[in-house]
Design a protein around this motif. Structure first.
Motif, PDB file in Angstrom:
ATOM      1  N   VAL A  96     -13.186  31.617  21.879  1.00  0.00           N
ATOM      2  CA  VAL A  96     -14.473  31.891  21.246  1.00  0.00           C
ATOM      3  C   VAL A  96     -14.531  33.390  20.971  1.00  0.00           C
ATOM      4  CG1 VAL A  96     -16.983  31.845  21.517  1.00  0.00           C
ATOM      5  CG2 VAL A  96     -15.593  29.961  22.412  1.00  0.00           C
ATOM      6  N   TRP A  97     -14.588  33.751  19.681  1.00  0.00           N
ATOM      7  CA  TRP A  97     -14.579  35.170  19.311  1.00  0.00           C
ATOM      8  C   TRP A  97     -15.973  35.765  19.323  1.00  0.00           C
ATOM      9  CZ3 TRP A  97     -10.255  37.235  20.117  1.00  0.00           C
ATOM     10  CH2 TRP A  97      -9.065  36.570  19.845  1.00  0.00           C
ATOM     11  N   SER A  98     -16.970  35.008  18.847  1.00  0.00           N
ATOM     12  CA  SER A  98     -18.331  35.552  18.853  1.00  0.00           C
ATOM     13  C   SER A  98     -19.338  34.416  18.993  1.00  0.00           C
ATOM     14  CB  SER A  98     -18.610  36.386  17.598  1.00  0.00           C
ATOM     15  OG  SER A  98     -18.586  35.567  16.446  1.00  0.00           O
ATOM     16  N   LEU A  99     -20.558  34.820  19.363  1.00  0.00           N
ATOM     17  CA  LEU A  99     -21.643  33.882  19.624  1.00  0.00           C
ATOM     18  C   LEU A  99     -22.925  34.475  19.064  1.00  0.00           C
ATOM     19  CD1 LEU A  99     -22.899  31.429  21.210  1.00  0.00           C
ATOM     20  CD2 LEU A  99     -22.998  32.964  23.188  1.00  0.00           C
ATOM     21  N   THR A 100     -23.643  33.671  18.267  1.00  0.00           N
ATOM     22  CA  THR A 100     -24.969  34.072  17.793  1.00  0.00           C
ATOM     23  C   THR A 100     -25.971  33.061  18.331  1.00  0.00           C
ATOM     24  OG1 THR A 100     -24.986  32.756  15.748  1.00  0.00           O
ATOM     25  CG2 THR A 100     -23.910  34.933  15.649  1.00  0.00           C
ATOM     26  N   ASP A 101     -27.203  33.157  17.888  1.00  0.00           N
ATOM     27  CA  ASP A 101     -28.202  32.193  18.342  1.00  0.00           C
ATOM     28  C   ASP A 101     -28.043  30.837  17.659  1.00  0.00           C
ATOM     29  OD1 ASP A 101     -28.994  33.277  15.897  1.00  0.00           O
ATOM     30  OD2 ASP A 101     -31.128  33.087  16.342  1.00  0.00           O
ATOM     31  N   ARG A 102     -27.147  30.746  16.653  1.00  0.00           N
ATOM     32  CA  ARG A 102     -26.970  29.478  15.944  1.00  0.00           C
ATOM     33  C   ARG A 102     -25.537  28.957  15.891  1.00  0.00           C
ATOM     34  NH1 ARG A 102     -29.474  29.949  10.320  1.00  0.00           N
ATOM     35  NH2 ARG A 102     -29.048  27.734  10.339  1.00  0.00           N
ATOM     36  N   TYR A 103     -24.546  29.849  16.064  1.00  0.00           N
ATOM     37  CA  TYR A 103     -23.143  29.464  15.883  1.00  0.00           C
ATOM     38  C   TYR A 103     -22.234  30.117  16.908  1.00  0.00           C
ATOM     39  CZ  TYR A 103     -24.622  28.164  11.154  1.00  0.00           C
ATOM     40  OH  TYR A 103     -25.263  27.588  10.092  1.00  0.00           O
ATOM     41  N   ILE A 104     -21.050  29.477  17.097  1.00  0.00           N
ATOM     42  CA  ILE A 104     -19.933  30.179  17.709  1.00  0.00           C
ATOM     43  C   ILE A 104     -18.925  30.392  16.587  1.00  0.00           C
ATOM     44  CG2 ILE A 104     -20.193  29.321  20.064  1.00  0.00           C
ATOM     45  CD1 ILE A 104     -17.799  27.401  19.453  1.00  0.00           C
ATOM     46  N   GLN A 105     -18.168  31.476  16.698  1.00  0.00           N
ATOM     47  CA  GLN A 105     -17.102  31.739  15.735  1.00  0.00           C
ATOM     48  C   GLN A 105     -15.790  31.688  16.479  1.00  0.00           C
ATOM     49  OE1 GLN A 105     -17.183  35.527  13.769  1.00  0.00           O
ATOM     50  NE2 GLN A 105     -15.451  35.028  12.475  1.00  0.00           N
ATOM     51  N   ILE A 106     -14.836  30.948  15.888  1.00  0.00           N
ATOM     52  CA  ILE A 106     -13.501  30.869  16.460  1.00  0.00           C
ATOM     53  C   ILE A 106     -12.534  31.483  15.456  1.00  0.00           C
ATOM     54  CG2 ILE A 106     -14.107  28.880  17.888  1.00  0.00           C
ATOM     55  CD1 ILE A 106     -12.522  27.127  15.905  1.00  0.00           C
ATOM     56  N   LYS A 107     -11.249  31.291  15.679  1.00  0.00           N
ATOM     57  CA  LYS A 107     -10.194  31.878  14.843  1.00  0.00           C
ATOM     58  C   LYS A 107     -10.415  31.590  13.358  1.00  0.00           C
ATOM     59  CE  LYS A 107      -5.215  32.240  14.881  1.00  0.00           C
ATOM     60  NZ  LYS A 107      -3.996  31.803  15.511  1.00  0.00           N
ATOM     61  N   ASN A 108     -10.014  32.540  12.547  1.00  0.00           N
ATOM     62  CA  ASN A 108     -10.083  32.442  11.085  1.00  0.00           C
ATOM     63  C   ASN A 108     -11.512  32.346  10.553  1.00  0.00           C
ATOM     64  OD1 ASN A 108      -7.271  32.550  10.856  1.00  0.00           O
ATOM     65  ND2 ASN A 108      -7.097  30.346  11.113  1.00  0.00           N
ATOM     66  N   GLY A 109     -12.482  32.852  11.307  1.00  0.00           N
ATOM     67  CA  GLY A 109     -13.867  32.870  10.847  1.00  0.00           C
ATOM     68  C   GLY A 109     -14.557  31.518  10.818  1.00  0.00           C
ATOM     69  N   VAL A 110     -13.975  30.506  11.469  1.00  0.00           N
ATOM     70  CA  VAL A 110     -14.573  29.172  11.493  1.00  0.00           C
ATOM     71  C   VAL A 110     -15.827  29.201  12.374  1.00  0.00           C
ATOM     72  CG1 VAL A 110     -14.231  26.769  12.203  1.00  0.00           C
ATOM     73  CG2 VAL A 110     -12.382  28.018  11.081  1.00  0.00           C
ATOM     74  N   LEU A 111     -16.924  28.668  11.835  1.00  0.00           N
ATOM     75  CA  LEU A 111     -18.189  28.608  12.566  1.00  0.00           C
ATOM     76  C   LEU A 111     -18.492  27.169  12.985  1.00  0.00           C
ATOM     77  CD1 LEU A 111     -20.381  30.868  10.257  1.00  0.00           C
ATOM     78  CD2 LEU A 111     -19.256  31.523  12.387  1.00  0.00           C
ATOM     79  N   ILE A 112     -18.940  27.020  14.219  1.00  0.00           N
ATOM     80  CA  ILE A 112     -19.367  25.713  14.718  1.00  0.00           C
ATOM     81  C   ILE A 112     -20.828  25.864  15.140  1.00  0.00           C
ATOM     82  CG2 ILE A 112     -19.058  23.916  16.469  1.00  0.00           C
ATOM     83  CD1 ILE A 112     -16.105  24.757  16.634  1.00  0.00           C
ATOM     84  N   PRO A 113     -21.732  25.070  14.540  1.00  0.00           N
ATOM     85  CA  PRO A 113     -23.147  25.170  14.910  1.00  0.00           C
ATOM     86  C   PRO A 113     -23.365  24.790  16.381  1.00  0.00           C
ATOM     87  CG  PRO A 113     -22.855  23.836  12.930  1.00  0.00           C
ATOM     88  CD  PRO A 113     -21.498  24.080  13.505  1.00  0.00           C
ATOM     89  N   LEU A 114     -24.204  25.565  17.066  1.00  0.00           N
ATOM     90  CA  LEU A 114     -24.489  25.271  18.469  1.00  0.00           C
ATOM     91  C   LEU A 114     -25.111  23.890  18.639  1.00  0.00           C
ATOM     92  CD1 LEU A 114     -25.874  28.697  19.745  1.00  0.00           C
ATOM     93  CD2 LEU A 114     -23.525  27.871  19.712  1.00  0.00           C
TER      94      LEU A 114
END
Length: 88
Positions: free
Chosen positions: A62-80
């Motif tokens: 897990v590269w980053s976390l916002t209030d709505r998404y996590i970001q993984i490799k290659n900028g892929v976002l997964i909604p929380l």
């Protein structure tokens, strides 16, 4: 619940939808820990998320976390809202 294991590079092949239950509040601290493990120790986390084709499981950093998404490799976002389970 049995989640099909997929390669994280294949996430784009699936339509991610909200999980039956929004676990964002419950999982947020685990996701924050997963982000720290990823950034500081390059450690991977297992994440189960909901798609139109049923639950899928990936092992990723897990590269980053916002209030709505996590970001993984290659900028892929997964909604929380789509995340079912997180295992550190």
């Amino acid at each position: 619940m049995t989640a099909q294991i997929i390669e994280k590079e294949r996430i784009g092949e699936y339509k991610i939808i909200p999980a039956e239950v929004d676990n964002t509040a419950v999982l947020y601290d685990k996701l924050r820990s997963a982000q720290r493990l990823g950034n500081e120790f390059k450690s991977k986390t297992t994440i189960v998320f909901q798609t139109e084709d049923g639950p899928k499981r990936i092992e990723t950093t897990v590269w980053s976390l916002t209030d709505r998404y996590i970001q993984i490799k290659n900028g892929v976002l997964i909604p929380l809202k789509s995340i079912i389970k997180v295992s550190l």
